[in-house]
Design a protein around this motif. Structure first.
Motif, mmCIF file in Angstrom:
data_model
loop_
_atom_site.group_PDB
_atom_site.id
_atom_site.type_symbol
_atom_site.label_atom_id
_atom_site.label_comp_id
_atom_site.label_asym_id
_atom_site.label_seq_id
_atom_site.Cartn_x
_atom_site.Cartn_y
_atom_site.Cartn_z
ATOM 1 N N ASP A 1 4.990 29.623 -34.242
ATOM 2 C CA ASP A 1 5.321 28.884 -35.463
ATOM 3 C C ASP A 1 4.285 29.045 -36.553
ATOM 4 O O ASP A 1 3.935 28.091 -37.244
ATOM 5 N N LYS B 1 2.664 29.615 -39.945
ATOM 6 C CA LYS B 1 3.108 29.500 -41.332
ATOM 7 C C LYS B 1 1.933 29.777 -42.243
ATOM 8 O O LYS B 1 0.821 29.349 -41.952
ATOM 9 N N LYS B 2 2.188 30.495 -43.305
ATOM 10 C CA LYS B 2 1.144 30.676 -44.301
ATOM 11 C C LYS B 2 1.768 30.467 -45.674
ATOM 12 O O LYS B 2 2.647 31.210 -46.091
ATOM 13 N N TYR B 3 1.333 29.413 -46.339
ATOM 14 C CA TYR B 3 1.819 29.138 -47.690
ATOM 15 C C TYR B 3 0.671 29.329 -48.664
ATOM 16 O O TYR B 3 -0.469 28.968 -48.376
ATOM 17 N N LYS C 1 5.922 30.924 -49.915
ATOM 18 C CA LYS C 1 5.962 30.910 -48.451
ATOM 19 C C LYS C 1 5.857 32.346 -47.982
ATOM 20 O O LYS C 1 6.857 33.050 -47.881
ATOM 21 N N ASN D 1 4.624 33.496 -45.038
ATOM 22 C CA ASN D 1 5.077 33.621 -43.653
ATOM 23 C C ASN D 1 5.730 32.316 -43.243
ATOM 24 O O ASN D 1 5.192 31.245 -43.482
ATOM 25 N N GLU D 2 6.906 32.407 -42.628
ATOM 26 C CA GLU D 2 7.627 31.224 -42.187
ATOM 27 C C GLU D 2 7.854 31.323 -40.686
ATOM 28 O O GLU D 2 8.428 32.301 -40.214
ATOM 29 N N THR D 3 7.438 30.324 -39.971
ATOM 30 C CA THR D 3 7.679 30.212 -38.525
ATOM 31 C C THR D 3 7.721 31.564 -37.819
ATOM 32 O O THR D 3 8.750 32.024 -37.359
ATOM 33 N N THR E 1 -1.532 28.152 -42.500
ATOM 34 C CA THR E 1 -1.248 26.793 -42.935
ATOM 35 C C THR E 1 -0.950 25.900 -41.726
ATOM 36 O O THR E 1 -1.409 24.777 -41.634
ATOM 37 N N GLY F 1 9.252 36.795 -45.563
ATOM 38 C CA GLY F 1 8.450 35.880 -44.769
ATOM 39 C C GLY F 1 9.082 35.458 -43.460
ATOM 40 O O GLY F 1 8.437 34.805 -42.641
ATOM 41 N N HIS F 2 10.364 35.779 -43.255
ATOM 42 C CA HIS F 2 11.029 35.412 -42.016
ATOM 43 C C HIS F 2 11.138 36.625 -41.099
ATOM 44 O O HIS F 2 11.347 37.737 -41.566
#
Lengths: 361, 694
Positions: free
Chosen positions: B360, B362-364, B381, B383-385, B420, B585-586
């Protein structure tokens, strides 16, 4: 855009406050005040008398409070001496102390009284600024077009003969400070003993003894080519070299860009490549430099006005500094600070118009 | 202007062209004895590695060789008129109106301070003397022709307000403004993403047909040449070595260099263990150090001493061919169908325990919109999950276009940025929130990176040996300088560089050699996890094969986990064990290489696969061209990130794609996709790449 200008104006006011405080602090150092006391009071005052003169004339107390008084945000000092005479910062001679205003600093338009010129600071300042304004205008009108032309001509074909000739000229002129070029110009054109003038006068080509006038004092009342050319040339010469070098560097860089190749291979003629495609891009960098030249002109003005005895801002600054004229110096610093900051604001706004990649939200 | 010209004659005829660049020291021949013919409506490809002189030929046709370049011999005839002897005035009449050029970097080739419309309208205003209003009207029409949305807005925009793909369309529009007879395209898609590239290539082909324009298409990408061109000319070290029609050259090549080139690119069917790529031995000769006789001689398998290096070799026609010619003395003697001799079958390295585990992640980033720090803060966003595992000795490829977050992911893993939220477990140690300055030496030396651009990542003022020793010092390797020097020499052996290179400066090395130094540096501390961020994309194809093989060899020996970040799907298919496809990012799809490269696909993977040009005439590829650009990560679309460009969207009922982020679904063991499509629709998907029946 408006928000940007407002924000910049806010920053300007802050900068101006900080800078004027520095000047205020330096001109109001104790030795300066002692000197002021001895020149205004009596040279043979005792140390104790000097100390009491300083306090009696409102120069005692915290420097911050005095700065606030000078600005006009703190109530001006009021003192009643042994004889029952009330004096104060805001009380003019022979006026009724009761009617005098509480605040009187530069915000209220009271810039003080010049001890050297024996006139209100604002009056002397206005007069000298007007004189210098004409000088600067003439310098800019001569310097900027000449410099840009030289820079663009030199930069559009890097390494060509035109480039080398013009570059040599601009390096030489930017390496010659005003006090050198001014003296050389005077010797060449304005001396009855050396240079061109004796020759020309010998041939009967000129009526007077010299081609140009070696002093610009007469330009205070009536500017003519003959009395104004040399001071203008002296200041412009240095700037021309500098701006031309910057323009050339920027132009040569632009000319190697791929979009110039694109334009060339579109079939655009060389003249149009330079005028339509290269020029605007090449102006972006020199524009800042030109705007930076304005504050620099204030510098050049000090030397040149003294050299040619032209009673403008620079000459006045030198005289005021030499005679410990505190209020005059403070007034001059306010004007200089506002002038510098305003040109920088104009420079930033102009930059945005030249360079579409920067857009202010 | 155009005097009587017979349209059955070649539009461009180059004969025995030689071009040299003159420096203070010497004359450097850039192109020697180059001949080619382009017929009306034909598109001619020029292929070769960097420095082979293909761009020089293009600029010579434009007569824009700069101050130092000069045509020393030969002729270039355009519509029967000699270009070499034309003066500036005549040339200006031809440039932009009859011959137009499209460049490699669209951003750099548009004037940043001029509106798009003005730049376009200029062309007919110069050449046809058209009025300003009319010219803008024409510009508007051409902009619509190159399939750009909202032409009026675009005409009034400045170049920096457009995306890379849009800019390239504008450059194409500019070239088409006066309906030229010949279009020169110099690597027009190299700076673009694959899906954007596919769109541009389609556009160029269609416009070529529509206007009947002849094309000279320069590229290093053989697959692209096959997509666009009818004929091609392979160049090596300033000479054309083989020319002919595309199918003939691809299937029945008659020059050893062409053959070697095809063997070094990863085509479908190549495999790192059973059918590894064969790199071309040796290096490209420098222009002033070319060998006597055949330039390719020293690197050629069929080289014969005393014959190949005796004298200059002329082009010889190959009978029965369609204007097929080769610059090889032995083309008739070589058995072209014999399988390559030196094909070493390698052992597949076993895949071990889990080394790296992300959960999981995440990088915002937050950015402010105002130019001076004000305005509302927005969140990117990046990177997301992100969740996955990487095993010992495994190659995990991370694939996606620019802006998909793959480099951010690498930065987070390296500790250059902190995540994040989420966790990164490296050998059971959580390094998620530890920036690199605070990581201990062991962790730093076990996670290393090989960078994309070997030209910028070596210190130009330090010799090669010193740079590697410096890495060893940082990792506290060895007790004495002597020990470290020995280790450094060993590392040079490992990356197959001569030990004498230790004293060389980076500028004395070629791109491939520099990348080897970069690899040696990364492995200096015995790295367990190596992130290779596009390690070969800046290198020439023949060198790519050698560098990837080197990476594979070192991996086999050290059981390193390799995270291979790339946009090049052919190389990913060739060397990776598992693949992770990212979009905005997904992670949209993950699975083993076979699972990802065969249906059912995620719609994005499908489009990505179909966009990659394949240099094999036997491969039938389904064309899926994605509309539009990648949405901005600042303002991603609601629901599924891919819904704006997805061609399967209509198959999902109730507009689910617009509203909801699809959940992660398991299709098979280890194969996951993020998509709303139902199972039976996924089952109907056809493979994008098929081998034609032989």
């Amino acid at each position: 855009m408006l928000r940007f200008v407002l924000r910049r104006l806010g920053v300007m006011v802050l900068t101006a406050l900080v800078l004027t405080f520095v000047v205020f602090y330096l001109t109001n150092l104790p030795p300066n005040l002692e000197k002021l006391a001895r020149s205004e009071g009596s040279v043979r005052m005792t140390d104790a008398a000097v100390a009491s003169w300083i306090i009696d004339n409102g120069h005692g107390g915290s420097v911050f409070y005095r700065y606030a008084e000078w600005l006009g945000v703190a109530p001006g000092w009021v003192l009643t001496d042994d004889k029952g005479v009330t004096r104060g910062l805001c009380i003019r001679q022979n006026d009724d102390p009761a009617l005098a205003p509480t605040f009187c600093g530069i915000f209220q338009g009271n810039w003080g009284f010049s001890t050297v010129f024996k006139k209100p600071v604002l009056y002397s300042l206005g007069k000298s600024m007007a004189a210098t304004g004409w000088l600067m205008l003439a310098v800019m009108v001569v310097m900027v077009p000449v410099a840009l032309l030289i820079g663009v001509l030199a930069g559009m074909r890097e390494g060509s003969r035109t480039d080398r000739v013009l570059s040599t000229f601009s390096i030489a002129s930017s390496a010659t400070p005003e006090y050198v070029s001014g003296v050389i110009l005077v010797a060449l054109f304005a001396s009855p003993a050396t240079g061109l003038s004796p020759l020309l006068s010998g041939w009967g080509w000129i009526g007077g003894k010299t081609l140009f006038l070696g002093t610009a004092t007469s330009a205070m009342d009536n500017i003519t080519f003959w009395n104004f050319a040399l001071p203008v040339a002296t200041i412009a010469l240095y700037g021309v070299g500098y701006i031309a070098r910057m323009t050339r560097a920027s132009m040569t860089e632009v000319m190697t860009q791929q979009y110039i190749r694109t334009a060339r291979l579109k079939g655009v003629a060389f003249r149009d490549v330079v005028l339509r495609h290269a020029l605007r891009n090449a102006m972006i960098a020199p524009f800042t430099v030109i705007m930076l030249q304005f504050p620099y002109l204030l510098n050049g003005v000090v030397i040149t006005e003294t050299l040619f005895n032209y009673k403008g801002f620079g000459w006045m600054l030198v005289t005021a500094a030499g005679n410990n004229d505190i209020e005059m110096l403070l007034g001059a610093s306010v004007v200089a600070v506002i002038f510098v900051l305003a040109t920088q604001l104009i420079s930033d706004i102009g930059y945005v118009f030249l360079n579409p990649r920067i857009r202010l939200s | 202007m155009t005097t009587a010209w017979d349209p059955s004659k070649p539009i461009l005829e180059i004969e025995h062209l030689s071009i040299s660049f003159f420096t203070r020291l010497r004359e450097i021949p850039a192109v020697m004895d180059f001949s080619c013919k382009v017929m009306p409506g034909e598109s001619m490809g020029l292929v070769g590695e960097s420095g082979c002189g293909k761009s020089t030929v293009a600029l010579a046709v434009m007569r824009d060789l700069g101050k130092n370049g000069r045509i020393v011999a030969g002729s270039i005839k355009f519509k029967g008129r000699e270009l070499v002897k034309m003066d500036d005035e005549e040339l200006r009449g031809i440039r932009g109106s009859e011959i137009a050029m499209i460049y490699q970097e669209p951003m750099a080739s548009l004037n940043p301070a001029m509106k798009i419309g003005a730049q376009l309208a200029e062309v007919p205003m110069i050449h046809q003397g058209m009025g300003k209003e009319e010219a803008w009207k024409l510009a508007r029409q051409i902009v619509a022709d190159v399939r750009l949305p909202d032409p009026d807005r675009i005409l009034n925009a400045f170049p920096h307000q457009l995306s890379g793909g849009q800019q390239q369309r504008i450059v194409i529009a500019m070239a088409l403004m006066s309906k030229p007879a010949l279009l020169i395209l110099d690597e027009p898609t190299t700076a673009l993403d694959v899906t954007v590239e596919a769109g541009i290539v389609d556009l160029v082909k269609d416009l070529g047909h529509k206007y009947g324009t002849s094309m000279l298409f320069i590229s290093h990408n053989l697959g692209l040449i096959m997509d666009v061109c009818d004929r091609l000319c392979v160049m090596y070290s300033g000479e054309a070595v083989e020319t002919g029609n595309v199918v003939q050259v691809f299937d029945e090549m008659r020059h050893p260099y062409t053959q070697a080139l095809f063997r070094s690119i990863p085509l479908p069917g190549a495999d790192k263990n059973t059918r590894p790529l064969i790199s071309i031995p040796g290096n490209f000769p420098l222009p002033h150090e070319r060998p006597q006789g055949c330039n390719f001689g020293p690197r050629c398998d069929y080289f014969e001493k005393g014959r190949c290096d005796a004298a200059d070799i002329p082009m010889s026609d190959i009978p029965k061919g369609d204007r097929h010619a080769s610059r090889c003395l032995k083309w008739a003697e070589i058995d072209w169908n014999a399988p390559p001799a030196a094909r070493v079958v390698k052992q597949k390295s076993p895949i071990g325990r889990v080394v790296l585990k992300m959960e999981d992640l995440k990088k915002y980033y937050s950015i402010s919109s105002g130019a001076f720090g004000g305005g509302t803060a927005k969140v990117v966003k990046a990177n997301e999950t992100l969740s996955f595992e990487a095993h010992e000795g495994e190659t995990l490829a991370i694939v996606g276009e620019s802006g998909c977050g793959k480099s951010t992911f690498a930065k987070v893993l390296m500790g250059l940025e902190t995540a994040t939220s989420g966790s990164i477990m490296l050998f059971d140690e959580n390094v998620q929130s530890t920036p690199i300055q605070k990581r201990n030496v062991d962790t730093v030396s076990s996670v290393q990176m090989v960078f994309q651009n070997p030209f910028d990542t070596l210190n130009p003022s330090m010799n090669v040996g010193r740079q590697i020793i410096r890495a060893l010092e940082v990792f506290h390797y060895g007790k004495s300088d002597e020990e470290r020097t020995n280790r450094m020499l060993e590392l040079l052996d490992v990356v197959k560089l001569p030990r004498a290179f230790a004293d060389r400066m980076p500028r004395q090395l070629s791109g491939g050699q520099k990348q080897r130094v970069g690899i040696a540096r990364a492995f200096a501390g015995g790295a367990k996890v190596v992130v290779a961020d596009e390690p070969v994309s800046a290198l020439d194809v023949s060198v790519q094969a050698a560098v990837t093989d080197l990476l594979m060899d070192i991996q086999r020996e050290n059981k390193t986990t390799l995270l291979f970040i790339s946009h090049d799907l052919s190389i990913v298919r060739y060397l990776s064990d598992r693949v992770l496809v990212m979009y905005l990012g997904h992670v949209v799809e993950t699975g083993t290489t076979d699972q990802v490269f065969n249906p059912p696909y995620h719609p994005y993977t499908e489009a990505l696969l179909s966009a990659v040009p394949v240099a094999d005439t036997k491969v039938i590829r389904k064309r899926i061209v994605l509309e539009g650009d990648i949405p901005s990560a600042v303002n991603p679309p609601p629901g599924c990130p891919f819904q704006t460009r997805c061609r399967w969207k209509s198959q999902v009922p109730n507009g689910l794609c617009d509203r909801e982020m699809p959940p992660v679904r398991n299709l098979a063991e280890g194969h996951q996709i993020k998509c709303h499509l139902s199972d039976d629709i996924l089952a109907q998907m056809e493979p994008v790449i098929k081998m034609a029946a032989e």
